[in-house]
Design a protein around this motif. Sequence first.
Motif: not given
Length: 109
Positions: A47-55, A65-80, A84-86
């Motif tokens: 989430n800290a990385v997402n804040i950096n990407l957006m800012s 828009i570019r920060g949002q695309v990368f943030a959605v990608f990071v959120i997708t990876v975090a959900a996966a 898997v971790g759980l």
Amino acid sequence: MLDFSNGQVPLQAYLLVAAILFCIGIWGLINSRNAVRVLMSIELMLNAVNINLMSFSSYLDGELIRGQVFAVFVITVAAAEAAVGLAILLSLYRNRVTVDMERFNLLRW
């Protein structure tokens, strides 16, 4: 320090919040013996990385828009990662009846 006179939040404020979140995640990753807390700490760091990407996207391009695309990608990876971790933690808990990281020695000789 931080100048809020023009009505906008400066980039340094976002970076400070992201750095604090990332440090809390690192601290939780190092200090925690509970596997669920370790996963939560990794999520805080992402989430800290997402804040950096957006800012940085807002500051450099003026668009989000570019920060949002990368943030959605990071959120997708975090959900996966969380899923898997759980799943791994659930199977370890069924076999060992603990989520203590010190007691997971399944891969040792």
